[in-house]
Design a protein around this motif. Sequence first.
Motif, PDB file in Angstrom:
ATOM      1  N   CYS A 173       0.856  -1.194   0.000  1.00 40.66           N
ATOM      2  CA  CYS A 173       0.000   0.000   0.000  1.00 40.66           C
ATOM      3  C   CYS A 173       0.886   1.236   0.000  1.00 40.66           C
ATOM      4  O   CYS A 173       1.873   1.309   0.739  1.00 40.66           O
ATOM      5  N   GLU A 228       1.425   5.346  -6.181  1.00 41.62           N
ATOM      6  CA  GLU A 228       1.366   4.536  -7.400  1.00 41.62           C
ATOM      7  C   GLU A 228       2.730   3.960  -7.788  1.00 41.62           C
ATOM      8  O   GLU A 228       2.858   2.776  -8.103  1.00 41.62           O
ATOM      9  N   ILE A 272       3.838   1.117  -5.467  1.00 43.06           N
ATOM     10  CA  ILE A 272       3.086  -0.112  -5.737  1.00 43.06           C
ATOM     11  C   ILE A 272       3.570  -0.758  -7.025  1.00 43.06           C
ATOM     12  O   ILE A 272       3.779  -1.984  -7.084  1.00 43.06           O
ATOM     13  N   GLN A 323      -4.197   1.327  -3.433  1.00 38.51           N
ATOM     14  CA  GLN A 323      -3.652   2.668  -3.621  1.00 38.51           C
ATOM     15  C   GLN A 323      -4.710   3.685  -3.235  1.00 38.51           C
ATOM     16  O   GLN A 323      -5.902   3.410  -3.294  1.00 38.51           O
TER      17      GLN A 323
END
Length: 323
Positions: free
Chosen positions: A194, A197, A200, A221
Amino acid sequence: MTGPLLFTVRIQQKLTLAEDIIGLTLVSPDGSLLPEFEAGAHIDIHLANGMVRQYSLCNSPAQRDHYQLGILLDPLSRGGSLAIHQTLQAGDTLTISAPRNLFPLQPSPRYRLFAGGIGITPILAMAESLQRQRQDFELHYCARSRSRAAFVDRLQTSAFASRVQLHFDDDPTTAPLDAPALLANPDSSHLYVCGPEGFIRHLTETAKSCLWATTQVHYEQFSAPVTNHEALSNRHAFELQLASSGQIIPVSADQSAAQALIAAGVPVAISCEQGICGSCLTAVIDGEPDHQDYFQTEAEKATNNRFTPCCSRAKSRRLVLDI
Protein backbone atom coordinates in the motif's frame (compact mmCIF):
# COMPACT_ATOMS: atom_id res chain seq x y z
CA MET A 1 -28.46 1.83 -5.27
CA THR A 2 -27.95 2.71 -1.63
CA GLY A 3 -24.81 3.64 0.23
CA PRO A 4 -23.33 2.10 3.35
CA LEU A 5 -24.79 2.58 6.83
CA LEU A 6 -23.94 5.99 8.28
CA PHE A 7 -23.57 7.00 11.91
CA THR A 8 -22.08 9.74 14.09
CA VAL A 9 -18.76 9.69 15.93
CA ARG A 10 -16.89 12.24 18.01
CA ILE A 11 -13.27 13.22 17.48
CA GLN A 12 -11.68 12.31 20.79
CA GLN A 13 -8.16 13.34 19.80
CA LYS A 14 -6.37 15.09 16.96
CA LEU A 15 -2.59 14.78 16.88
CA THR A 16 0.29 15.65 14.57
CA LEU A 17 1.90 12.33 13.66
CA ALA A 18 4.50 13.55 11.16
CA GLU A 19 5.05 16.35 8.68
CA ASP A 20 1.71 16.92 6.91
CA ILE A 21 0.13 13.90 8.63
CA ILE A 22 -2.42 14.08 11.43
CA GLY A 23 -4.00 11.32 13.47
CA LEU A 24 -7.67 11.23 14.46
CA THR A 25 -9.12 9.06 17.19
CA LEU A 26 -12.87 8.59 16.75
CA VAL A 27 -15.25 7.32 19.43
CA SER A 28 -18.98 6.78 19.80
CA PRO A 29 -20.66 9.83 21.40
CA ASP A 30 -22.34 7.58 23.99
CA GLY A 31 -19.27 5.48 24.69
CA SER A 32 -20.65 2.33 23.06
CA LEU A 33 -18.55 -0.03 20.98
CA LEU A 34 -18.08 0.81 17.32
CA PRO A 35 -18.94 -1.65 14.52
CA GLU A 36 -16.54 -4.53 14.00
CA PHE A 37 -13.90 -4.35 11.29
CA GLU A 38 -11.11 -6.44 9.84
CA ALA A 39 -7.56 -5.40 9.03
CA GLY A 40 -7.45 -3.55 5.71
CA ALA A 41 -10.88 -1.95 6.20
CA HIS A 42 -11.67 1.71 5.63
CA ILE A 43 -14.44 4.15 6.49
CA ASP A 44 -15.98 7.00 4.51
CA ILE A 45 -15.90 10.41 6.20
CA HIS A 46 -18.73 12.73 5.16
CA LEU A 47 -17.48 16.31 5.42
CA ALA A 48 -19.49 19.47 5.97
CA ASN A 49 -18.50 20.73 2.50
CA GLY A 50 -20.33 17.77 0.96
CA MET A 51 -17.23 15.78 0.13
CA VAL A 52 -16.82 12.12 1.04
CA ARG A 53 -13.33 10.77 1.61
CA GLN A 54 -12.04 7.31 2.49
CA TYR A 55 -9.45 6.54 5.14
CA SER A 56 -8.08 3.21 6.33
CA LEU A 57 -8.47 2.16 9.94
CA CYS A 58 -5.05 1.67 11.50
CA ASN A 59 -5.80 0.47 15.02
CA SER A 60 -6.09 -3.18 15.95
CA PRO A 61 -9.43 -4.75 14.96
CA ALA A 62 -9.62 -5.96 18.56
CA GLN A 63 -10.00 -2.32 19.70
CA ARG A 64 -13.65 -1.46 19.13
CA ASP A 65 -13.81 1.40 21.63
CA HIS A 66 -12.27 3.68 19.00
CA TYR A 67 -11.19 4.02 15.37
CA GLN A 68 -7.81 5.49 14.54
CA LEU A 69 -6.93 7.22 11.27
CA GLY A 70 -3.77 8.68 9.79
CA ILE A 71 -4.50 11.42 7.24
CA LEU A 72 -1.99 12.97 4.85
CA LEU A 73 -2.46 16.54 3.66
CA ASP A 74 -2.55 15.93 -0.07
CA PRO A 75 -0.70 18.74 -1.90
CA LEU A 76 -3.28 18.36 -4.69
CA SER A 77 -6.20 18.27 -2.26
CA ARG A 78 -9.57 19.11 -3.81
CA GLY A 79 -10.81 20.15 -0.37
CA GLY A 80 -11.02 16.83 1.47
CA SER A 81 -7.77 16.36 3.40
CA LEU A 82 -7.33 20.15 3.55
CA ALA A 83 -10.68 20.53 5.35
CA ILE A 84 -9.81 17.75 7.77
CA HIS A 85 -6.40 19.23 8.60
CA GLN A 86 -7.55 22.83 8.94
CA THR A 87 -11.11 22.74 10.25
CA LEU A 88 -11.70 19.59 12.30
CA GLN A 89 -10.87 19.70 16.00
CA ALA A 90 -11.13 17.42 19.02
CA GLY A 91 -14.72 17.42 20.25
CA ASP A 92 -16.23 17.82 16.78
CA THR A 93 -18.68 15.22 15.52
CA LEU A 94 -18.44 13.49 12.15
CA THR A 95 -20.70 11.36 10.03
CA ILE A 96 -18.93 8.21 8.88
CA SER A 97 -19.83 4.94 7.21
CA ALA A 98 -19.59 1.51 8.73
CA PRO A 99 -16.23 -0.09 7.87
CA ARG A 100 -15.88 -1.82 4.51
CA ASN A 101 -12.97 -4.02 3.49
CA LEU A 102 -11.69 -4.08 -0.08
CA PHE A 103 -8.16 -5.07 1.01
CA PRO A 104 -8.61 -8.14 3.25
CA LEU A 105 -5.94 -10.54 4.45
CA GLN A 106 -6.15 -13.89 2.70
CA PRO A 107 -5.24 -17.15 4.49
CA SER A 108 -1.50 -17.76 4.14
CA PRO A 109 1.32 -19.42 6.09
CA ARG A 110 3.39 -16.24 5.78
CA TYR A 111 2.86 -12.56 4.96
CA ARG A 112 5.13 -9.85 3.59
CA LEU A 113 3.81 -6.36 4.21
CA PHE A 114 5.16 -3.28 2.40
CA ALA A 115 4.04 0.28 3.12
CA GLY A 116 5.06 3.49 1.40
CA GLY A 117 4.33 6.79 3.16
CA ILE A 118 0.73 7.07 4.37
CA GLY A 119 0.19 3.55 3.01
CA ILE A 120 1.27 2.41 6.46
CA THR A 121 -2.29 2.83 7.77
CA PRO A 122 -3.94 -0.41 6.56
CA ILE A 123 -0.63 -2.26 6.81
CA LEU A 124 -0.36 -1.30 10.48
CA ALA A 125 -3.79 -2.78 11.22
CA MET A 126 -2.72 -5.93 9.37
CA ALA A 127 0.41 -6.24 11.48
CA GLU A 128 -1.63 -5.79 14.67
CA SER A 129 -4.06 -8.49 13.55
CA LEU A 130 -1.37 -10.94 12.43
CA GLN A 131 0.56 -10.48 15.68
CA ARG A 132 -2.57 -11.19 17.70
CA GLN A 133 -3.18 -14.33 15.62
CA ARG A 134 0.48 -15.39 16.00
CA GLN A 135 1.01 -15.43 12.25
CA ASP A 136 4.40 -15.26 10.53
CA PHE A 137 5.01 -11.91 8.83
CA GLU A 138 7.51 -9.16 8.11
CA LEU A 139 6.81 -5.45 7.60
CA HIS A 140 8.82 -2.99 5.51
CA TYR A 141 8.03 0.72 5.89
CA CYS A 142 9.44 3.16 3.32
CA ALA A 143 9.40 6.95 3.27
CA ARG A 144 11.38 9.77 1.71
CA SER A 145 12.15 11.14 5.16
CA ARG A 146 11.84 10.02 8.75
CA SER A 147 10.08 13.31 9.45
CA ARG A 148 7.32 12.34 7.00
CA ALA A 149 6.82 8.83 8.40
CA ALA A 150 3.87 8.30 10.75
CA PHE A 151 3.61 5.76 13.56
CA VAL A 152 7.36 5.07 13.74
CA ASP A 153 7.38 5.10 17.55
CA ARG A 154 4.38 2.79 17.62
CA LEU A 155 6.10 0.35 15.26
CA GLN A 156 9.36 0.37 17.22
CA THR A 157 7.67 -0.23 20.58
CA SER A 158 5.11 -2.75 19.34
CA ALA A 159 5.03 -6.45 20.18
CA PHE A 160 6.10 -7.09 16.58
CA ALA A 161 8.98 -4.56 16.50
CA SER A 162 11.47 -7.32 15.63
CA ARG A 163 9.51 -7.96 12.41
CA VAL A 164 9.72 -4.32 11.24
CA GLN A 165 12.35 -2.87 8.91
CA LEU A 166 12.44 0.86 8.21
CA HIS A 167 13.70 2.30 4.92
CA PHE A 168 14.03 6.10 4.96
CA ASP A 169 15.85 7.89 2.12
CA ASP A 170 17.38 10.53 4.41
CA ASP A 171 18.42 8.18 7.24
CA PRO A 172 21.68 6.25 6.76
CA THR A 173 20.89 4.13 9.82
CA THR A 174 18.14 2.44 7.83
CA ALA A 175 18.83 0.16 4.87
CA PRO A 176 17.65 1.03 1.36
CA LEU A 177 14.75 -1.09 0.15
CA ASP A 178 16.10 -3.97 -1.95
CA ALA A 179 12.87 -5.30 -3.42
CA PRO A 180 14.47 -7.93 -5.72
CA ALA A 181 16.32 -9.49 -2.78
CA LEU A 182 13.31 -9.34 -0.47
CA LEU A 183 10.98 -10.88 -3.05
CA ALA A 184 13.43 -13.33 -4.63
CA ASN A 185 11.73 -16.35 -3.07
CA PRO A 186 7.94 -16.19 -3.32
CA ASP A 187 7.45 -19.55 -1.49
CA SER A 188 3.81 -19.64 -0.33
CA SER A 189 3.74 -16.11 1.11
CA HIS A 190 1.16 -13.48 0.32
CA LEU A 191 2.40 -9.98 -0.50
CA TYR A 192 0.50 -6.87 0.62
CA VAL A 193 1.49 -3.43 -0.67
CA CYS A 194 0.00 0.00 0.00
CA GLY A 195 1.32 3.42 -0.91
CA PRO A 196 1.86 5.78 -3.85
CA GLU A 197 1.37 4.54 -7.40
CA GLY A 198 5.10 4.33 -8.20
CA PHE A 199 5.83 2.41 -5.01
CA ILE A 200 3.09 -0.11 -5.74
CA ARG A 201 4.22 -0.50 -9.33
CA HIS A 202 7.82 -1.13 -8.25
CA LEU A 203 6.82 -3.84 -5.76
CA THR A 204 4.26 -5.56 -7.97
CA GLU A 205 6.50 -5.55 -11.06
CA THR A 206 9.38 -6.89 -8.98
CA ALA A 207 7.12 -9.61 -7.62
CA LYS A 208 6.09 -10.53 -11.16
CA SER A 209 9.73 -10.76 -12.28
CA CYS A 210 10.41 -13.01 -9.27
CA LEU A 211 7.58 -15.32 -10.42
CA TRP A 212 5.04 -14.51 -7.74
CA ALA A 213 1.59 -15.72 -8.74
CA THR A 214 -0.96 -12.95 -9.24
CA THR A 215 -3.12 -14.58 -6.56
CA GLN A 216 -0.31 -14.00 -4.04
CA VAL A 217 -0.03 -10.25 -4.67
CA HIS A 218 -2.45 -7.74 -3.16
CA TYR A 219 -2.29 -3.95 -3.19
CA GLU A 220 -4.30 -0.84 -2.41
CA GLN A 221 -3.65 2.67 -3.62
CA PHE A 222 -5.16 5.88 -2.30
CA SER A 223 -5.33 7.80 -5.57
CA ALA A 224 -5.67 7.00 -9.21
CA PRO A 225 -2.66 7.15 -11.55
CA VAL A 226 -1.96 10.37 -13.43
CA THR A 227 -4.77 11.23 -15.83
CA ASN A 228 -4.31 10.28 -19.46
CA HIS A 229 -5.13 13.61 -21.12
CA GLU A 230 -5.24 12.07 -24.60
CA ALA A 231 -7.95 9.67 -23.39
CA LEU A 232 -9.87 12.61 -21.92
CA SER A 233 -9.79 14.50 -25.21
CA ASN A 234 -11.21 11.46 -27.02
CA ARG A 235 -14.22 11.02 -24.73
CA HIS A 236 -17.58 10.80 -26.46
CA ALA A 237 -21.20 11.03 -25.41
CA PHE A 238 -23.24 7.88 -24.78
CA GLU A 239 -26.51 6.78 -23.20
CA LEU A 240 -27.56 4.88 -20.10
CA GLN A 241 -30.80 2.95 -19.99
CA LEU A 242 -32.46 1.86 -16.74
CA ALA A 243 -33.72 -1.70 -17.10
CA SER A 244 -36.51 -1.21 -14.55
CA SER A 245 -38.21 1.69 -16.34
CA GLY A 246 -36.63 1.93 -19.77
CA GLN A 247 -35.61 5.53 -19.02
CA ILE A 248 -32.82 6.80 -21.27
CA ILE A 249 -30.24 9.08 -19.64
CA PRO A 250 -27.75 10.88 -21.94
CA VAL A 251 -24.15 11.29 -20.75
CA SER A 252 -22.28 14.15 -22.39
CA ALA A 253 -18.57 14.03 -23.23
CA ASP A 254 -17.70 16.35 -20.34
CA GLN A 255 -19.87 14.54 -17.79
CA SER A 256 -19.37 11.33 -15.80
CA ALA A 257 -21.98 8.60 -15.87
CA ALA A 258 -22.49 9.11 -12.13
CA GLN A 259 -23.13 12.82 -12.61
CA ALA A 260 -25.69 12.07 -15.32
CA LEU A 261 -27.48 9.51 -13.15
CA ILE A 262 -27.61 11.84 -10.14
CA ALA A 263 -28.86 14.72 -12.31
CA ALA A 264 -31.66 12.43 -13.48
CA GLY A 265 -32.66 11.67 -9.89
CA VAL A 266 -31.04 8.23 -9.71
CA PRO A 267 -29.13 7.77 -6.43
CA VAL A 268 -25.51 6.64 -6.80
CA ALA A 269 -23.26 5.67 -3.89
CA ILE A 270 -20.02 7.48 -4.67
CA SER A 271 -16.99 8.01 -2.49
CA CYS A 272 -13.53 8.19 -4.05
CA GLU A 273 -14.77 9.37 -7.49
CA GLN A 274 -11.61 7.89 -9.02
CA GLY A 275 -12.58 4.25 -9.57
CA ILE A 276 -10.58 2.98 -6.62
CA CYS A 277 -13.10 2.08 -3.93
CA GLY A 278 -15.87 0.24 -5.81
CA SER A 279 -18.65 2.06 -3.93
CA CYS A 280 -20.55 2.89 -7.11
CA LEU A 281 -20.07 -0.47 -8.86
CA THR A 282 -23.20 -1.01 -10.97
CA ALA A 283 -24.49 -4.07 -12.83
CA VAL A 284 -24.55 -3.88 -16.62
CA ILE A 285 -27.09 -5.97 -18.54
CA ASP A 286 -26.18 -4.96 -22.09
CA GLY A 287 -23.54 -2.88 -23.85
CA GLU A 288 -19.76 -2.65 -23.54
CA PRO A 289 -18.29 -0.47 -20.79
CA ASP A 290 -15.04 1.46 -21.22
CA HIS A 291 -13.49 0.49 -17.89
CA GLN A 292 -11.40 3.23 -16.26
CA ASP A 293 -11.44 1.93 -12.69
CA TYR A 294 -8.69 0.40 -10.58
CA PHE A 295 -11.05 -1.63 -8.41
CA GLN A 296 -11.94 -4.56 -10.65
CA THR A 297 -9.43 -7.14 -11.81
CA GLU A 298 -8.77 -7.53 -15.53
CA ALA A 299 -10.77 -10.76 -15.49
CA GLU A 300 -13.73 -8.98 -13.89
CA LYS A 301 -13.54 -6.17 -16.42
CA ALA A 302 -13.53 -8.70 -19.26
CA THR A 303 -16.98 -9.96 -18.24
CA ASN A 304 -18.40 -6.46 -18.83
CA ASN A 305 -21.20 -7.12 -16.35
CA ARG A 306 -20.32 -4.30 -13.93
CA PHE A 307 -18.83 -0.84 -14.27
CA THR A 308 -17.98 2.18 -12.11
CA PRO A 309 -20.06 5.19 -13.22
CA CYS A 310 -17.85 7.63 -11.30
CA CYS A 311 -15.08 7.30 -13.90
CA SER A 312 -15.84 4.60 -16.48
CA ARG A 313 -17.69 5.25 -19.70
CA ALA A 314 -19.03 3.21 -22.65
CA LYS A 315 -17.47 1.85 -25.81
CA SER A 316 -20.93 1.04 -27.14
CA ARG A 317 -23.55 3.71 -27.83
CA ARG A 318 -25.63 2.61 -24.85
CA LEU A 319 -25.26 0.73 -21.58
CA VAL A 320 -28.31 -0.95 -20.09
CA LEU A 321 -28.03 -0.89 -16.29
CA ASP A 322 -29.68 -3.21 -13.80
CA ILE A 323 -31.38 -0.34 -12.01
